[in-house]
Write an enzyme that holds these catalytic residues in place. Structure first.
Site, mmCIF file in Angstrom:
data_model
loop_
_atom_site.group_PDB
_atom_site.id
_atom_site.type_symbol
_atom_site.label_atom_id
_atom_site.label_comp_id
_atom_site.label_asym_id
_atom_site.label_seq_id
_atom_site.Cartn_x
_atom_site.Cartn_y
_atom_site.Cartn_z
ATOM 1 N N ASN A 7 0.861 -1.187 0.000
ATOM 2 C CA ASN A 7 0.000 0.000 0.000
ATOM 3 C C ASN A 7 0.903 1.244 0.000
ATOM 4 O OD1 ASN A 7 -1.380 2.262 1.129
ATOM 5 N ND2 ASN A 7 -3.019 0.906 1.800
ATOM 6 N N HIS A 10 0.964 5.910 2.019
ATOM 7 C CA HIS A 10 1.786 6.663 2.973
ATOM 8 C C HIS A 10 2.830 7.521 2.261
ATOM 9 C CE1 HIS A 10 -0.259 4.141 5.863
ATOM 10 N NE2 HIS A 10 -0.019 3.159 5.030
ATOM 11 N N ARG A 18 3.184 18.825 1.519
ATOM 12 C CA ARG A 18 3.670 20.043 0.839
ATOM 13 C C ARG A 18 2.847 20.362 -0.413
ATOM 14 N NH1 ARG A 18 9.029 21.829 2.288
ATOM 15 N NH2 ARG A 18 9.010 21.561 4.533
ATOM 16 N N HIS A 43 -5.508 3.595 -1.858
ATOM 17 C CA HIS A 43 -6.832 3.886 -1.295
ATOM 18 C C HIS A 43 -7.182 5.313 -1.701
ATOM 19 C CE1 HIS A 43 -9.479 4.131 2.615
ATOM 20 N NE2 HIS A 43 -10.157 4.456 1.532
ATOM 21 N N ARG A 45 -9.324 8.009 -1.156
ATOM 22 C CA ARG A 45 -10.329 8.407 -0.164
ATOM 23 C C ARG A 45 -11.203 9.510 -0.729
ATOM 24 N NH1 ARG A 45 -8.961 6.616 5.444
ATOM 25 N NH2 ARG A 45 -10.771 7.832 5.976
ATOM 26 N N ARG A 49 -7.214 12.789 0.761
ATOM 27 C CA ARG A 49 -6.165 13.268 1.679
ATOM 28 C C ARG A 49 -4.771 12.765 1.312
ATOM 29 N NH1 ARG A 49 -7.548 10.119 7.239
ATOM 30 N NH2 ARG A 49 -9.569 11.067 6.862
ATOM 31 N N HIS A 50 -4.699 11.634 0.611
ATOM 32 C CA HIS A 50 -3.365 11.178 0.180
ATOM 33 C C HIS A 50 -3.342 10.831 -1.315
ATOM 34 C CE1 HIS A 50 -5.201 7.396 1.401
ATOM 35 N NE2 HIS A 50 -4.953 7.547 2.675
ATOM 36 N N GLU A 70 -8.527 0.423 -3.178
ATOM 37 C CA GLU A 70 -9.318 0.426 -1.947
ATOM 38 C C GLU A 70 -10.241 1.614 -2.000
ATOM 39 O OE1 GLU A 70 -7.560 0.844 2.000
ATOM 40 O OE2 GLU A 70 -6.415 -0.926 1.495
ATOM 41 N N THR A 100 -6.767 6.495 10.024
ATOM 42 C CA THR A 100 -6.662 5.432 9.026
ATOM 43 C C THR A 100 -7.926 4.595 9.159
ATOM 44 O OG1 THR A 100 -5.338 3.544 8.257
ATOM 45 C CG2 THR A 100 -5.351 3.956 10.625
ATOM 46 N N THR A 101 -8.099 3.596 8.300
ATOM 47 C CA THR A 101 -9.309 2.775 8.378
ATOM 48 C C THR A 101 -9.359 2.099 9.751
ATOM 49 O OG1 THR A 101 -8.881 2.330 6.055
ATOM 50 C CG2 THR A 101 -10.649 1.084 7.083
ATOM 51 N N GLU A 151 -10.771 -9.316 3.150
ATOM 52 C CA GLU A 151 -9.520 -8.973 3.831
ATOM 53 C C GLU A 151 -9.880 -8.848 5.301
ATOM 54 O OE1 GLU A 151 -7.100 -5.780 2.230
ATOM 55 O OE2 GLU A 151 -6.448 -5.259 4.257
ATOM 56 N N HIS A 191 -3.641 -4.574 7.758
ATOM 57 C CA HIS A 191 -3.715 -3.430 8.664
ATOM 58 C C HIS A 191 -2.812 -3.620 9.884
ATOM 59 C CE1 HIS A 191 -5.051 0.326 10.246
ATOM 60 N NE2 HIS A 191 -5.736 0.526 9.147
ATOM 61 N N GLY A 192 -1.818 -2.757 9.938
ATOM 62 C CA GLY A 192 -0.933 -2.753 11.106
ATOM 63 C C GLY A 192 0.077 -3.874 11.138
HETATM 64 N N1 PXP Z 1 -5.846 -2.871 4.355
HETATM 65 C C1 PXP Z 1 -6.723 -1.849 4.453
HETATM 66 C C2 PXP Z 1 -8.138 -2.094 4.112
HETATM 67 C C3 PXP Z 1 -6.287 -0.566 4.855
HETATM 68 O O1 PXP Z 1 -7.178 0.428 4.947
HETATM 69 C C4 PXP Z 1 -4.921 -0.374 5.127
HETATM 70 C C5 PXP Z 1 -4.436 0.986 5.524
HETATM 71 O O2 PXP Z 1 -4.478 1.858 4.449
HETATM 72 C C6 PXP Z 1 -4.055 -1.465 4.992
HETATM 73 C C7 PXP Z 1 -4.542 -2.704 4.631
HETATM 74 C C8 PXP Z 1 -2.591 -1.337 5.238
HETATM 75 O O3 PXP Z 1 -2.402 -1.060 6.577
HETATM 76 P P1 PXP Z 1 -0.980 -0.559 7.105
HETATM 77 O O4 PXP Z 1 -0.699 0.726 6.398
HETATM 78 O O5 PXP Z 1 -1.193 -0.413 8.563
HETATM 79 O O6 PXP Z 1 0.006 -1.622 6.737
#
Ligand code: PXP
Length: 241
Positions: A7, A10, A18, A43, A45, A49-50, A70, A100-101, A151, A191-192
């Protein structure tokens, strides 16, 4: 064999700080592909935002692997997915104020709505994934909706403050994975997840894909920093007379 989907949101977050051109998440996506990622996730959004529309447009034209978009289940996002035809869409809940989600999508209360939402995407060959908690009712609803993938949200496991909580969250995810697979769903995790906590899933059979962003981009910032500083030091040093 499980694969890694990276993903790159970030990277876009840093660019948007900036409102400039760099770092470009599309370039980052290509570097991830060169490094062996099996898929790239963006993703888009609703508040942009990103990731920006331009990122989705450019990457969809230059993709080498697979593109997973996403998105929230809105009309606007459906139109964008139909325009750019990513290999997969992953439907996520979206709240404007969240960092974040924060949780899985409640698909159980929206079965027929989401069936109708995904139908035109399926007609174009776009696969569907639903980002849900490891909750039996949500898993059963995902089957009813006809999604090929889910997921499972690993954020509560990753964020658990105590060992006991982490264990409880892990157990619930493992039970959810087994149930989903028994019902014929393909299971991704995300996620995480980081370089440590991912090991809990090493021996779990049948995981299709790990969706990881923050830990990879965080590590890249730190491991890339020496080279970036050395280069600027060399430039400044070259100014010496
Ligand atoms: N899966 C989903 C649905 C998410 O929203 C995110 C965060 O954007 C991720 C996976 C990836 O999570 P992380 O950035 O914490 O690795």
């Amino acid at each position: 064999m499980p694969v890694l989907a990276v993903n790159v949101d970030h990277v876009a977050t840093i660019r948007q700080a900036r409102l400039g051109k760099e770092p470009d998440p599309v370039t980052a996506a290509h570097i991830c592909e060169l490094a062996g990622a099996s898929a790239i996730i963006m993703h888009l959004r609703e508040d942009r935002r990103h990731i920006q529309d331009r990122d989705v447009a450019l990457f969809s034209q230059s993709i080498q692997t697979r593109f997973h978009l996403e998105m929230a289940a809105t009309k606007e996002m459906q139109e964008i997915a139909l325009r750019y035809e990513p290999q997969m869409v992953c439907l996520v809940p979206e709240k404007r104020q969240e960092l974040t989600t924060e949780g899985g999508l409640d698909v159980a209360s929206r079965v027929s709505e989401l069936q109708a939402y995904l139908a035109p995407l399926a007609d174009k060959g776009i696969k569907a994934s639903l980002f849900i908690d490891a909750d039996p009712a949500q898993i059963e609803a995902a089957v009813e909706i006809g999604a090929e993938f889910i997921e499972i949200h690993t954020g509560h496991y990753s964020d658990a403050a105590t060992e006991a909580d982490r264990h409880k969250e892990l157990e619930s995810i493992l039970t959810g994975i087994a149930k989903a697979q028994d019902l014929g769903l393909k299971v991704n995790l995300g996620h995480g997840l980081d370089y440590h906590n991912i090991f809990a899933f090493r021996d779990v059979p049948g995981i299709q894909e790990y969706s990881i962003g923050h830990s990879i981009i965080s590590r890249a910032v730190l491991t890339g920093l020496p080279e970036a500083v050395e280069r600027m030091v060399a430039i400044v040093d070259s100014f010496a007379d």
